[in-house]
Scaffold this motif. Structure first.
Motif, PDB file in Angstrom:
ATOM      1  N   UNK A  98      42.737 103.883 117.495  1.00 23.83           N
ATOM      2  CA  UNK A  98      42.245 105.019 116.735  1.00 23.83           C
ATOM      3  C   UNK A  98      41.329 105.878 117.584  1.00 23.83           C
ATOM      4  N   UNK A  99      41.000 107.049 117.036  1.00 25.22           N
ATOM      5  CA  UNK A  99      40.108 107.989 117.709  1.00 25.22           C
ATOM      6  C   UNK A  99      38.793 108.035 116.927  1.00 25.22           C
ATOM      7  N   UNK A 100      37.701 107.685 117.582  1.00 27.19           N
ATOM      8  CA  UNK A 100      36.387 107.641 116.938  1.00 27.19           C
ATOM      9  C   UNK A 100      35.705 109.003 117.051  1.00 27.19           C
ATOM     10  N   UNK A 101      35.100 109.438 115.960  1.00 24.40           N
ATOM     11  CA  UNK A 101      34.381 110.708 115.936  1.00 24.40           C
ATOM     12  C   UNK A 101      33.318 110.638 114.845  1.00 24.40           C
ATOM     13  N   UNK A 102      32.492 111.666 114.745  1.00 27.65           N
ATOM     14  CA  UNK A 102      31.484 111.707 113.686  1.00 27.65           C
ATOM     15  C   UNK A 102      31.668 112.970 112.852  1.00 27.65           C
ATOM     16  N   UNK A 103      31.347 112.852 111.573  1.00 26.09           N
ATOM     17  CA  UNK A 103      31.333 113.967 110.631  1.00 26.09           C
ATOM     18  C   UNK A 103      30.090 113.812 109.775  1.00 26.09           C
ATOM     19  N   UNK A 104      29.246 114.825 109.770  1.00 33.72           N
ATOM     20  CA  UNK A 104      27.976 114.775 109.034  1.00 33.72           C
ATOM     21  C   UNK A 104      27.177 113.524 109.386  1.00 33.72           C
ATOM     22  N   UNK A 105      27.230 113.142 110.649  1.00 35.90           N
ATOM     23  CA  UNK A 105      26.464 112.000 111.126  1.00 35.90           C
ATOM     24  C   UNK A 105      27.092 110.646 110.867  1.00 35.90           C
ATOM     25  N   UNK A 106      28.259 110.603 110.233  1.00 41.89           N
ATOM     26  CA  UNK A 106      28.920 109.338 109.919  1.00 41.89           C
ATOM     27  C   UNK A 106      30.028 109.055 110.925  1.00 41.89           C
ATOM     28  N   UNK A 107      30.067 107.823 111.410  1.00 41.18           N
ATOM     29  CA  UNK A 107      31.088 107.404 112.360  1.00 41.18           C
ATOM     30  C   UNK A 107      32.392 107.106 111.613  1.00 41.18           C
ATOM     31  N   UNK A 108      33.468 107.767 112.023  1.00 40.22           N
ATOM     32  CA  UNK A 108      34.780 107.615 111.406  1.00 40.22           C
ATOM     33  C   UNK A 108      35.813 107.317 112.483  1.00 40.22           C
ATOM     34  N   UNK A 109      36.953 106.786 112.049  1.00 37.34           N
ATOM     35  CA  UNK A 109      38.044 106.491 112.973  1.00 37.34           C
ATOM     36  C   UNK A 109      39.335 107.076 112.408  1.00 37.34           C
ATOM     37  N   UNK A 110      39.945 107.986 113.180  1.00 33.53           N
ATOM     38  CA  UNK A 110      41.269 108.504 112.844  1.00 33.53           C
ATOM     39  C   UNK A 110      42.294 107.525 113.415  1.00 33.53           C
ATOM     40  N   UNK A 111      42.975 106.812 112.554  1.00 30.13           N
ATOM     41  CA  UNK A 111      43.899 105.768 112.985  1.00 30.13           C
ATOM     42  C   UNK A 111      45.247 106.369 113.391  1.00 30.13           C
ATOM     43  N   UNK A 112      45.915 105.733 114.335  1.00 29.05           N
ATOM     44  CA  UNK A 112      47.221 106.202 114.755  1.00 29.05           C
ATOM     45  C   UNK A 112      48.245 106.214 113.641  1.00 29.05           C
ATOM     46  N   UNK A 113      48.004 105.448 112.596  1.00 33.66           N
ATOM     47  CA  UNK A 113      48.903 105.395 111.437  1.00 33.66           C
ATOM     48  C   UNK A 113      48.826 106.645 110.570  1.00 33.66           C
ATOM     49  N   UNK A 114      47.746 107.415 110.710  1.00 31.29           N
ATOM     50  CA  UNK A 114      47.490 108.532 109.805  1.00 31.29           C
ATOM     51  C   UNK A 114      46.447 108.212 108.753  1.00 31.29           C
ATOM     52  N   UNK A 115      45.909 107.000 108.765  1.00 31.90           N
ATOM     53  CA  UNK A 115      44.825 106.623 107.851  1.00 31.90           C
ATOM     54  C   UNK A 115      43.479 106.904 108.518  1.00 31.90           C
ATOM     55  N   UNK A 116      42.459 107.111 107.699  1.00 34.42           N
ATOM     56  CA  UNK A 116      41.095 107.334 108.170  1.00 34.42           C
ATOM     57  C   UNK A 116      40.238 106.156 107.727  1.00 34.42           C
ATOM     58  N   UNK A 117      39.405 105.636 108.630  1.00 34.00           N
ATOM     59  CA  UNK A 117      38.551 104.505 108.289  1.00 34.00           C
ATOM     60  C   UNK A 117      37.096 104.862 108.503  1.00 34.00           C
ATOM     61  N   UNK A 118      36.259 104.493 107.523  1.00 28.83           N
ATOM     62  CA  UNK A 118      34.808 104.714 107.550  1.00 28.83           C
ATOM     63  C   UNK A 118      34.172 103.327 107.626  1.00 28.83           C
ATOM     64  N   UNK A 119      33.895 102.822 108.809  1.00 23.83           N
ATOM     65  CA  UNK A 119      33.469 101.424 108.941  1.00 23.83           C
ATOM     66  C   UNK A 119      32.203 101.081 108.175  1.00 23.83           C
ATOM     67  N   UNK A 120      31.196 101.962 108.184  1.00 24.34           N
ATOM     68  CA  UNK A 120      29.920 101.647 107.544  1.00 24.34           C
ATOM     69  C   UNK A 120      30.085 101.404 106.046  1.00 24.34           C
TER      70      UNK A 120
END
Length: 219
Positions: free
Chosen positions: A3-25
């Motif tokens: 996946x590709x890790x990035x932040x939005x509004x200070x939150x760490x997110x992962x754009x998965x290769x499957x097309x799903x988005x994961x918010x680990x926290x």
């Protein structure tokens, strides 16, 4: 799957290769535009017959993401069904499959333009959802920040390699527009005027696939 890790509004997110988005926290998995039952809907309306396996394929890929990440919450970001009748046409084994995926976790159905009301399945049905500092809805609002939406089925390609367009996340400092997760879904090129008007000049596209690859958003 990477996946590709990035932040939005200070939150760490992962754009998965499957097309799903994961918010680990928050242990939250988000998918958009499943369009379950599309082949049934097309056949019902007299269109060309498509192999009736897209619902099973979509659910199989969703199950793989759930098995990999064990989320406490799943958010389906609208157009989960191709229309309201398609939800009612799900057969018994498919309904049991959905119930098994929902078991033991919070499941949120966000309303889309194809499925604008409750579908009689388990989980919670909402028009949109606020989970500060992020918000979840089907169609992007131009004034929103920290927004995660779907609807447009964005896709993009790496022009210099001549590669085919792939379903893609579009990401800027204010929002994420998610790719369609469903198997039988088309897409809107990122270089179109609609997506260009929604995304900031520094936006990136994250192409889905075995490796989630980030590129400047093609315009």
């Amino acid at each position: 799957m990477q996946g590709y890790a990035f932040t939005l509004s200070g939150e760490a997110l992962i754009a998965r290769g499957s097309g799903a988005l994961y918010w680990p926290a928050q242990r939250t998995l988000c998918v958009s535009d499943l369009h379950l039952g599309k082949s049934e809907r097309i056949a019902r309306r007299g269109g060309s017959a498509l192999p009736p396996y897209e619902t099973q394929d979509t659910l199989q890929r969703l199950e793989e993401e759930i098995d990999a990440l064990a989320p406490d919450q799943v958010i389906c970001l609208g157009d989960s069904f191709d229309d309201a009748a398609a939800a009612g046409a799900l057969d018994g084994p498919t309904l049991i499959w959905l119930q098994r995926l929902q078991a033991g976790r919070e499941w949120i159905w966000i309303e889309g333009n194809h499925d604008p009301g409750p579908v009689g399945l388990g989980g919670t049905h909402l028009a949109d959802m606020s989970k500060p500092p992020l918000s979840f809805r089907h169609i992007a609002q131009t004034t929103a920040t920290g927004e995660i939406s779907g609807h447009y089925h964005p896709k993009a390609a790496i022009k210099r390699t001549g590669g085919r367009a792939r379903p893609s996340f579009l990401i800027d400092s204010a929002r994420v527009i998610m790719p369609a997760f469903g198997t039988y879904t088309g897409g809107l090129h990122s270089h179109g005027s609609v997506l260009g008007s929604l995304m900031g000049r520094s936006a990136i596209a994250v192409l889905t696939g075995p490796v989630a690859r980030a590129i400047p958003m093609p315009r």
